[in-house]
Structures are given as C-alpha cells and as structure tokens.
Write an enzyme that holds these catalytic residues in place. Structure first.
Site, PDB file in Angstrom:
ATOM      1  N   ASN A  64      -3.203   8.176  -9.675  1.00 11.11           N
ATOM      2  CA  ASN A  64      -2.915   6.836 -10.203  1.00 11.11           C
ATOM      3  C   ASN A  64      -4.164   6.235 -10.839  1.00 11.11           C
ATOM      4  O   ASN A  64      -4.107   5.604 -11.895  1.00 11.11           O
ATOM      5  CB  ASN A  64      -2.469   5.895  -9.078  1.00 11.11           C
ATOM      6  CG  ASN A  64      -1.161   6.320  -8.438  1.00 11.11           C
ATOM      7  OD1 ASN A  64      -0.356   6.990  -9.078  1.00 11.11           O
ATOM      8  ND2 ASN A  64      -0.952   5.924  -7.193  1.00 11.11           N
ATOM      9  N   GLY A 298      -4.395  -1.121  -5.437  1.00 12.31           N
ATOM     10  CA  GLY A 298      -5.792  -0.730  -5.220  1.00 12.31           C
ATOM     11  C   GLY A 298      -6.205   0.445  -6.098  1.00 12.31           C
ATOM     12  O   GLY A 298      -7.327   0.492  -6.600  1.00 12.31           O
ATOM     13  N   ASP A 299      -5.300   1.395  -6.292  1.00 11.46           N
ATOM     14  CA  ASP A 299      -5.597   2.544  -7.168  1.00 11.46           C
ATOM     15  C   ASP A 299      -5.791   2.062  -8.606  1.00 11.46           C
ATOM     16  O   ASP A 299      -6.663   2.549  -9.331  1.00 11.46           O
ATOM     17  CB  ASP A 299      -4.450   3.561  -7.177  1.00 11.46           C
ATOM     18  CG  ASP A 299      -4.139   4.102  -5.798  1.00 11.46           C
ATOM     19  OD1 ASP A 299      -5.044   4.085  -4.942  1.00 11.46           O
ATOM     20  OD2 ASP A 299      -2.988   4.538  -5.593  1.00 11.46           O
ATOM     21  N   ALA A 300      -4.936   1.124  -9.017  1.00  8.45           N
ATOM     22  CA  ALA A 300      -5.032   0.584 -10.377  1.00  8.45           C
ATOM     23  C   ALA A 300      -6.351  -0.157 -10.537  1.00  8.45           C
ATOM     24  O   ALA A 300      -7.030  -0.022 -11.566  1.00  8.45           O
ATOM     25  CB  ALA A 300      -3.856  -0.354 -10.645  1.00  8.45           C
ATOM     26  N   GLY A 303      -9.019   2.333 -11.110  1.00 10.35           N
ATOM     27  CA  GLY A 303      -8.937   2.898 -12.458  1.00 10.35           C
ATOM     28  C   GLY A 303      -9.530   1.952 -13.494  1.00 10.35           C
ATOM     29  O   GLY A 303     -10.299   2.359 -14.370  1.00 10.35           O
TER      30      GLY A 303
END
Ligand code: ADP
Ligand code: MG
Length: 347
Positions: A64, A298-300, A303
């Site tokens: 992600n 959180g992954d976004a 990124g």
C-alpha cells in the site's frame, strides 16, 4: 530498470467487508486491531466469500505504501515492491494493481502455493479490524532479493522501506537486508505496523533499530514499543518518540527521524539531533461524509511521506503530503489512491 524506493513486505489481497459488527463478536476480535489468524479464525475467509459482499482490493502494508509513494512521484517505475506470492488468481490481481499504479513488482512466485489474504472488517463506519492469513507471504527467500533481476532495484534505490510485519517470520532476512543497505549508505525506513510487532517481536525490532534512519508508527504501536522497553510514560508520544530517536544508531548521519501518527489527532515527529524539540503537526479534519473507511490510513501516510522525502522536500512538507495521502485513502474503499495523478501532491 532503476528505482528510488524499494519496499518489502507481505503481499496480501484485502477482503473488505462492511457492517461486520457481528463477525467481530463471533470471532472475538477488537474493533480496531490487526492480528494474525489463529486456527479459530481460519473459517472466516470462506465465510466471507460465502455469505458476505466482499470488496477485493490490493493490500499488504508495504505494498500500500509503495502505491502511495508512486502516486506522489508520478513518474512510473520510481517505486518497486518485493514480496512472496503464489501462482494464483489473487497474485494476478495484485500484479495488475501494481502495474496500473506504476509500481514495479519484484514478486517471488512459489508454484502451487496460495497468495496471502487479509480480512478487513469494518464496523461502525470507521473502525477496522484486520485478520491476516499469510500463506506463502511469509516465505520470501533472501536469495530472491539478491537475484540478478531484483538486486539492481535495491542498489539503485535511495530509500528501502520495510513493514514491521516482516519480523514475524524469517526475521533474519529483513535484518540482514537492513544492515546491508545501511552499510551501502541508503536510507532505511521501518514501520512498526501493528502493536503486536513491538510487543511480541521486540528483540527483532531492537536488532534492526541501529540501522533505521526513519521509524514510522501509530500511537498504539509506539505505546507497545514503550511498554516493551520499560518506558516510564508509554502514552506520552513526544517522550516515546524521543526514546526511539535516541536509540543507538550505526550511521551517525542522517540523524534518525521518528514519526508517530495518531488517527485524527496530531502527528508527533522527533529528530535525533533535536530530541527535546518535538514537532506537533495537526491533522486536517475530515467531515463525517468524507470518511469511507480508515483501512490503511497509516500505510498511505507513509507512502505520501516517503514520496515527498525522496523529492527532497522539507520535513513539514513530507508530513503534509503524508496527511494528504492518508485523507485520500480514507475517502475511498480500502487502500486506494486516485489515479492517474491529476493533482500535484508534494510537488
Ligand atoms: P494507522 O492506520 O496505522 O492506525 P493512523 O490511525 O494514525 O494510522 O492514521 C494515519 C493518518 O491518517 C493520520 O495521521 C491522519 O492523517 C489520517 N487519519 C486517520 N484517521 C483519521 C480521522 N479519523 N480523521 C482524519 N484523518 C485521519
Ligand atoms: Mg489508527
């Protein structure tokens, strides 16, 4: 083909289901959590397929993040992702998502094996409980990373990003990778990923920490790290970030950056060269109708942050881009970003 960010993690397909309150009770789960499926949870995947309306989206924490960073960088093939998949339909779906979003896939494919999956149970609109079955995702071989097609992606990269989930299986593969890339002068970024990682895999986290230039976590993971390390005030995010920042580091430069997100609350950042000057960044608030689900926010964030970081933006801009990507992800079903990129995130 050279790239600038190389991500490693468990490639998973997300099986997302809304109004899952009953499943959370039935399988004895917490509304906001991330766990590995035990034997008692295994029937859930078939139950979802049989009885629920499942939305399938590309998932897996680092994957992600890779797609989020690619969104920011806009130039295709700036970001690569490595992980282990089976030779099934799910792997094809993941590969297609990476291709669509400009991420180079550096999958190790194991014949006759099944690709991992994650049940994403959304309840009360905003809460998400993740139940992961890793299947072949846990079997990434070290040899794959240093194979003739994959090694050049590592050596050309500026940043190497590892999800914390990697430390649950074959941790030595990730620890050796971290040490090696740190010695090569690359920026190593580790995400703690879930509270159970610093809680149950504290020794592995300790082992990789000296090589980490950037550590990203949410408030629950930071607290779990603090408890594991007998910190006096585990819920004081500025102090916990400081403790993580000051943990011994192999390369003195760059000074370590620690970022702790906290949902709708402010994000805390501490740099090891100014450990007593935490930076607190408010999160732009979202209206109720702008929130579809917070899966992978959180992954976004990671990124967005990394995309801006490799573009050599200031720390403030990196955090701002992280918040924008997180908001974008929250506004869509699962970890998706609007694509193609028509806005100039972080540019
Ligand atoms: P995780 O998904 O790892 O639990 P967080 O919950 O801390 O991570 O969320 C990461 C980022 O997503 C936050 O810093 C913020 O930018 C955004 N975010 C998450 N929840 C909300 C919310 N309810 N309202 C607005 N932004 C949010
Ligand atoms: Mg959260």
């Amino acid at each position: 083909m050279p790239c600038t960010i190389f991500c490693v993690g468990h490639p998973l397909i997300d099986m997302q289901v809304r109004q899952a309150e009953d499943l959370i009770t039935k399988y004895n789960l917490k509304a906001n959590d991330a766990i590995l499926a035990g034997a008692e949870h295994e029937p859930i995947y078939e139950e979802l397929v049989r009885e629920r309306q499942v939305v399938y989206v590309a998932g897996g924490a680092a994957q992600n993040t890779a797609r989020g960073a690619a969104y920011v960088l806009t130039k295709p093939h700036s970001v690569a992702f490595a992980g282990c998949v089976g030779d099934d339909d799910l792997a094809e779906q993941l590969r297609a998502a990476n291709q669509r979003e400009g991420v180079i896939d550096a999958y190790q494919v194991k014949k006759g094996q099944k690709t991992g999956a994650c049940a994403v149970l959304i309840s009360d609109g905003h809460h998400r409980s993740l139940v992961t079955t890793l299947r072949v995702a846990k079997d990434l071989d070290e040899g794959h990373l240093w194979s003739p097609t994959v090694a050049p992606l590592i050596t050309s990269s500026k940043v190497i990003y590892l999800e914390g989930y990697l430390f649950t299986h074959r941790p030595e593969v990730s620890i050796r990778l971290g040490k090696k890339v740190s010695e090569m002068g690359k920026i190593l970024v580790v995400n703690l990923s879930a509270p159970y990682i610093p809680r149950l895999y504290s020794a592995q986290i300790q082992e990789i920490m000296p090589y980490c230039d950037i550590i990203i976590s949410n408030e629950a993971e930071a607290e779990a790290w603090a408890v594991s390390n007998n910190h006096a005030e585990p819920t004081n995010m500025s102090l916990v970030a400081k403790a993580i920042a000051l943990h011994p580091k192999a390369n003195p430069t760059p000074p370590r950056i620690v970022i702790i997100t906290h949902g709708a609350h402010s994000t805390t950042v501490v740099c090891a060269d100014k450990p007593d000057r935490p930076k607190i960044y408010p999160v732009p608030s979202l209206k109720e109708e702008e929130i579809v689900d917070t899966n992978a926010a959180g992954d976004a964030f990671a990124g967005g942050f990394l995309g801006a970081y490799v573009l050599e933006k200031s720390l403030d801009e990196c955090v701002g881009t992280g918040h924008r990507l997180a908001a974008m992800c929250i506004g869509q079903e699962g970890p998706q970003y609007k694509w193609p990129n028509t806005r100039s995130e972080g540019n």
